[in-house]
Scaffold this motif. Structure first.
Motif, PDB file in Angstrom:
ATOM      1  N   LYS A 141       0.831  -1.202   0.000  1.00 55.74           N
ATOM      2  CA  LYS A 141       0.000   0.000   0.000  1.00 55.74           C
ATOM      3  C   LYS A 141       0.866   1.253   0.000  1.00 55.74           C
ATOM      4  N   ASN A 142       1.952   1.230   0.767  1.00 53.37           N
ATOM      5  CA  ASN A 142       2.796   2.408   0.897  1.00 53.37           C
ATOM      6  C   ASN A 142       3.431   2.794  -0.436  1.00 53.37           C
ATOM      7  N   THR A 143       3.988   1.829  -1.145  1.00 52.37           N
ATOM      8  CA  THR A 143       4.612   2.105  -2.439  1.00 52.37           C
ATOM      9  C   THR A 143       3.586   2.592  -3.449  1.00 52.37           C
ATOM     10  N   SER A 144       2.370   2.077  -3.363  1.00 50.71           N
ATOM     11  CA  SER A 144       1.323   2.428  -4.314  1.00 50.71           C
ATOM     12  C   SER A 144       0.695   3.782  -4.047  1.00 50.71           C
ATOM     13  N   ARG A 145       0.769   4.267  -2.793  1.00 57.70           N
ATOM     14  CA  ARG A 145       0.043   5.481  -2.415  1.00 57.70           C
ATOM     15  C   ARG A 145       0.923   6.670  -2.069  1.00 57.70           C
ATOM     16  N   ASN A 146       2.103   6.428  -1.484  1.00 59.60           N
ATOM     17  CA  ASN A 146       2.854   7.515  -0.869  1.00 59.60           C
ATOM     18  C   ASN A 146       3.769   8.233  -1.845  1.00 59.60           C
ATOM     19  N   ALA A 147       3.759   9.554  -1.802  1.00 59.48           N
ATOM     20  CA  ALA A 147       4.504  10.377  -2.752  1.00 59.48           C
ATOM     21  C   ALA A 147       6.014  10.255  -2.594  1.00 59.48           C
ATOM     22  N   SER A 148       6.485   9.679  -1.489  1.00 57.93           N
ATOM     23  CA  SER A 148       7.921   9.542  -1.291  1.00 57.93           C
ATOM     24  C   SER A 148       8.555   8.650  -2.358  1.00 57.93           C
ATOM     25  N   SER A 149       7.729   7.802  -3.002  1.00 55.25           N
ATOM     26  CA  SER A 149       8.237   6.912  -4.045  1.00 55.25           C
ATOM     27  C   SER A 149       8.037   7.495  -5.438  1.00 55.25           C
ATOM     28  N   PHE A 150       7.672   8.789  -5.515  1.00 55.61           N
ATOM     29  CA  PHE A 150       7.330   9.380  -6.809  1.00 55.61           C
ATOM     30  C   PHE A 150       7.833  10.812  -6.899  1.00 55.61           C
ATOM     31  N   ASP A 151       8.621  11.105  -7.931  1.00 61.58           N
ATOM     32  CA  ASP A 151       9.151  12.445  -8.204  1.00 61.58           C
ATOM     33  C   ASP A 151       8.454  12.977  -9.444  1.00 61.58           C
ATOM     34  N   ILE A 152       7.576  13.973  -9.286  1.00 65.18           N
ATOM     35  CA  ILE A 152       6.757  14.447 -10.398  1.00 65.18           C
ATOM     36  C   ILE A 152       7.610  15.081 -11.500  1.00 65.18           C
ATOM     37  N   SER A 153       8.693  15.752 -11.150  1.00 66.23           N
ATOM     38  CA  SER A 153       9.545  16.368 -12.174  1.00 66.23           C
ATOM     39  C   SER A 153      10.267  15.306 -12.998  1.00 66.23           C
ATOM     40  N   ALA A 154      10.814  14.303 -12.313  1.00 68.80           N
ATOM     41  CA  ALA A 154      11.487  13.210 -13.016  1.00 68.80           C
ATOM     42  C   ALA A 154      10.488  12.420 -13.857  1.00 68.80           C
ATOM     43  N   PHE A 155       9.283  12.263 -13.342  1.00 63.74           N
ATOM     44  CA  PHE A 155       8.247  11.545 -14.079  1.00 63.74           C
ATOM     45  C   PHE A 155       7.893  12.277 -15.371  1.00 63.74           C
ATOM     46  N   ALA A 156       7.653  13.580 -15.274  1.00 62.94           N
ATOM     47  CA  ALA A 156       7.288  14.359 -16.458  1.00 62.94           C
ATOM     48  C   ALA A 156       8.403  14.323 -17.500  1.00 62.94           C
ATOM     49  N   SER A 157       9.640  14.425 -17.045  1.00 56.97           N
ATOM     50  CA  SER A 157      10.783  14.381 -17.962  1.00 56.97           C
ATOM     51  C   SER A 157      10.880  13.041 -18.673  1.00 56.97           C
ATOM     52  N   LYS A 158      10.686  11.948 -17.932  1.00 58.52           N
ATOM     53  CA  LYS A 158      10.748  10.614 -18.519  1.00 58.52           C
ATOM     54  C   LYS A 158       9.619  10.425 -19.532  1.00 58.52           C
TER      55      LYS A 158
END
Length: 256
Positions: A141-158
């Motif tokens: 649940k934590n990996t699926s929900r928590n923003a600590s595992s997600f970088d929006i800037s890196a995501f947009a760039s990728k």
């Protein structure tokens, strides 16, 4: 559509269904167009769109349990999909841990396992964006929900690198962080062209923002009227009821 989900893990919620509805209404899907579902979970977003529009579907998730679920759900619904078990932010395009709908590794003509020889025409994602209130003790649940595992800037760039010219990214995000989201998209060369805010009730502030961003677009941003998941009484709104009916889902508990 029948979807198997982990009984004790992260389970899809209405955000995914509202994002699917937003995508199908605001993107011009055509048969065989390539679609990548990032952080696919049980595969709900990509599988619904592939069901509706016969997309050439690829799904990626970092968690093996989710990849197994997506594979099970693709087979259960007779939908062809490439399931990629890898970290989206790393160099998975070179070809690692990919299965086709038959459950076997398969190398395509481009030399990459299951990856299209051209960039994706669309990417869809319901990312983990909850960063208020701490982490969940359940690792899945934590990996699926928590923003600590997600970088929006890196995501947009990728995503910008993976999208074809004029390709579209469709995603939802925490409405309180819309400034961060729009900045990241623009810096990555992804122009937001359609946007709507989702509220739990008419009296509540928006909690989710839904966005379509297009690579290399110059058109102005179209902001739609607010969407409401529930009425003030707490019952589902007519909008939500319509989405649930059109999705036509049956959820089945599964223990892996």
């Amino acid at each position: 559509m029948k979807l198997f989900q982990l009984k004790d893990g992260y389970r899809y919620n209405s955000d995914s269904l509202f994002l699917w509805d937003f995508a199908r209404k605001n993107c011009s899907f055509k048969a065989s167009q390539s679609l990548l579902d990032v952080g696919c979970g049980c595969g709900i977003l990509g599988l619904l769109l592939a069901r509706d529009f016969n997309c050439a579907l690829s799904c990626i998730d970092i968690q093996p349990q989710n990849c197994e679920l997506a594979q099970i759900n693709a087979q259960a619904n007779d939908i062809k999909a490439s399931i990629i078990c890898a970290d989206f932010f790393k160099d998975w395009e070179s070809g690692n841990s990919v299965e086709n709908s038959a459950g076997n590794s398969k190398e395509n003509s481009a030399g990459n396992f299951g990856i299209p020889s051209q960039n994706f025409e669309r990417i869809i994602c319901n990312p983990p964006f909850y960063d208020f209130g701490g982490e969940n003790k359940n690792a899945h649940k934590n990996t699926s929900r928590n923003a600590s595992s997600f970088d929006i800037s890196a995501f947009a760039s990728k995503c910008s690198k993976l999208l074809a010219p004029k390709g579209e990214l469709v995603l939802c995000y925490d409405a309180r962080l819309v400034d961060r989201l729009l900045q990241a998209l623009l810096e990555a060369g992804l122009k937001p062209i359609k946007l709507a805010f989702l509220h739990s009730k008419p009296s509540k502030p928006a909690n989710v923002v839904l966005v379509v961003a297009k690579k290399g677009a110059k058109s102005p941003l179209c902001v739609f009227g607010s969407l409401f998941a529930c009425n003030e009484s707490g019952t589902h709104s007519d909008f939500a009821k319509e989405v649930f009916i059109k999705a036509d889902l049956i959820s089945v508990d599964l223990i892996i």
